[in-house]
Write an enzyme that holds these catalytic residues in place. Sequence first.
Site, mmCIF file in Angstrom:
data_model
loop_
_atom_site.group_PDB
_atom_site.id
_atom_site.type_symbol
_atom_site.label_atom_id
_atom_site.label_comp_id
_atom_site.label_asym_id
_atom_site.label_seq_id
_atom_site.Cartn_x
_atom_site.Cartn_y
_atom_site.Cartn_z
ATOM 1 N N LYS A 1 25.891 -20.755 -3.165
ATOM 2 C CA LYS A 1 26.365 -19.508 -2.454
ATOM 3 C C LYS A 1 26.137 -18.442 -3.047
ATOM 4 O O LYS A 1 25.817 -18.111 -4.219
ATOM 5 C CB LYS A 1 27.716 -19.819 -1.671
ATOM 6 C CG LYS A 1 27.751 -21.094 -1.050
ATOM 7 C CD LYS A 1 29.216 -21.265 -0.477
ATOM 8 C CE LYS A 1 29.533 -22.780 0.430
ATOM 9 N NZ LYS A 1 30.672 -22.508 1.063
ATOM 10 N N TYR B 1 26.076 -23.110 10.339
ATOM 11 C CA TYR B 1 27.575 -23.305 10.052
ATOM 12 C C TYR B 1 28.200 -23.497 11.594
ATOM 13 O O TYR B 1 29.573 -23.356 11.826
ATOM 14 C CB TYR B 1 28.529 -22.484 9.382
ATOM 15 C CG TYR B 1 28.443 -22.873 7.849
ATOM 16 C CD1 TYR B 1 29.154 -24.133 7.163
ATOM 17 C CD2 TYR B 1 28.020 -21.862 6.863
ATOM 18 C CE1 TYR B 1 28.958 -24.290 5.945
ATOM 19 C CE2 TYR B 1 28.021 -22.097 5.490
ATOM 20 C CZ TYR B 1 28.570 -23.211 5.302
ATOM 21 O OH TYR B 1 28.793 -23.545 3.698
ATOM 22 N N ASN C 1 33.117 -20.110 -2.601
ATOM 23 C CA ASN C 1 33.318 -21.517 -3.293
ATOM 24 C C ASN C 1 32.138 -21.734 -3.934
ATOM 25 O O ASN C 1 31.969 -23.287 -3.947
ATOM 26 C CB ASN C 1 34.261 -22.130 -2.523
ATOM 27 C CG ASN C 1 33.464 -22.837 -1.193
ATOM 28 O OD1 ASN C 1 32.529 -22.137 -0.785
ATOM 29 N ND2 ASN C 1 34.067 -23.453 -0.352
ATOM 30 N N HIS D 1 27.484 -25.483 -1.014
ATOM 31 C CA HIS D 1 27.673 -26.043 -0.186
ATOM 32 C C HIS D 1 27.024 -27.615 -0.342
ATOM 33 O O HIS D 1 25.940 -27.511 -0.733
ATOM 34 C CB HIS D 1 26.950 -25.639 1.125
ATOM 35 C CG HIS D 1 26.770 -26.415 2.149
ATOM 36 N ND1 HIS D 1 27.571 -26.841 3.353
ATOM 37 C CD2 HIS D 1 25.629 -27.212 2.454
ATOM 38 C CE1 HIS D 1 27.199 -27.783 3.930
ATOM 39 N NE2 HIS D 1 25.893 -27.936 3.585
ATOM 40 N N GLU E 1 20.473 -30.755 8.232
ATOM 41 C CA GLU E 1 20.469 -29.523 7.490
ATOM 42 C C GLU E 1 19.229 -29.577 6.500
ATOM 43 O O GLU E 1 18.694 -28.398 6.422
ATOM 44 C CB GLU E 1 21.634 -29.677 6.387
ATOM 45 C CG GLU E 1 23.201 -29.681 7.238
ATOM 46 C CD GLU E 1 24.249 -29.545 6.287
ATOM 47 O OE1 GLU E 1 25.490 -29.443 6.844
ATOM 48 O OE2 GLU E 1 24.140 -29.819 5.101
HETATM 49 P P1 RTP Z 1 30.738 -26.346 2.625
HETATM 50 O O1 RTP Z 1 30.499 -27.078 3.937
HETATM 51 O O2 RTP Z 1 30.317 -25.094 2.360
HETATM 52 O O3 RTP Z 1 30.116 -27.428 1.964
HETATM 53 O O4 RTP Z 1 32.322 -26.471 2.316
HETATM 54 P P2 RTP Z 1 33.213 -27.826 3.011
HETATM 55 O O5 RTP Z 1 32.735 -29.233 3.373
HETATM 56 O O6 RTP Z 1 34.191 -28.136 1.482
HETATM 57 O O7 RTP Z 1 34.345 -27.332 3.748
HETATM 58 P P3 RTP Z 1 34.108 -26.949 5.460
HETATM 59 O O8 RTP Z 1 35.310 -27.617 6.094
HETATM 60 O O9 RTP Z 1 32.945 -27.550 5.721
HETATM 61 O O10 RTP Z 1 34.172 -25.358 5.498
HETATM 62 C C1 RTP Z 1 32.924 -24.707 5.451
HETATM 63 C C2 RTP Z 1 33.404 -23.225 4.530
HETATM 64 O O11 RTP Z 1 34.431 -22.700 5.320
HETATM 65 C C3 RTP Z 1 35.193 -22.165 4.438
HETATM 66 N N1 RTP Z 1 36.609 -22.367 4.889
HETATM 67 N N2 RTP Z 1 37.525 -21.602 4.762
HETATM 68 N N3 RTP Z 1 40.230 -20.273 5.166
HETATM 69 C C4 RTP Z 1 39.890 -21.524 5.205
HETATM 70 O O12 RTP Z 1 40.837 -22.481 5.581
HETATM 71 C C5 RTP Z 1 38.643 -22.180 5.269
HETATM 72 N N4 RTP Z 1 38.326 -23.512 5.493
HETATM 73 C C6 RTP Z 1 36.947 -23.520 5.261
HETATM 74 C C7 RTP Z 1 34.922 -22.453 2.995
HETATM 75 O O13 RTP Z 1 34.219 -21.374 2.257
HETATM 76 C C8 RTP Z 1 34.087 -23.645 3.092
HETATM 77 O O14 RTP Z 1 33.340 -24.005 2.174
HETATM 78 MG MG MG Z 2 31.064 -28.560 5.170
#
Ligand code: RTP
Ligand code: MG
Length: 142
Positions: A11, A51, A114, A117, A128
Amino acid sequence: MAIERTLSIIKPDAVAKNVIGKIYSRFETNGLKIVASKMAWLSAEEAGKFYAVHKERPFFKDLVSFMISGPVMIQVLEGENAIAKNRDLMGATDPKKAEPGTIRADFAESIDANAVHGSDAAETAANEIAFFFPAMNVYSGR
Ligand code: RTP
Ligand code: MG
């Protein structure tokens, strides 16, 4: 165990920190091969489509803004159990909760910025990869 492919994105925060090579090294030392890669500066439309699953969530707007704040490095990783292995290497979404030694624990600042991804399941990985790479631009890791 099955050979899988997964989509990974370094990212904008991690690209700005100049740690692409350090993150690639973690993939390589853990048995994941980079079989496609490109740097891109996503448009809001591309980031929103990528997303789209989160479009009703309160963090969606901030997520899209962050993902278009600078260039990203996008890659396809291939290896045994690649989807889960990459998620393990990444660590928890919130870097404060990520296990020591994971990419997010070591390189990420916050749940918004973070570092990486990774696809979360076989179906999302296939979608994807197709979203960012036409089949002809993905090479066999063997
Ligand atoms: P990614 O898709 O980016 O790999 O991240 P992830 O699976 O660990 O998390 P996901 O639930 O898919 O969420 C995508 C991105 O959204 C942001 N996020 N912010 N503020 C919040 O509660 C929150 N929850 C998610 C994070 O940047 C996350 O990587
Ligand atoms: Mg995710």
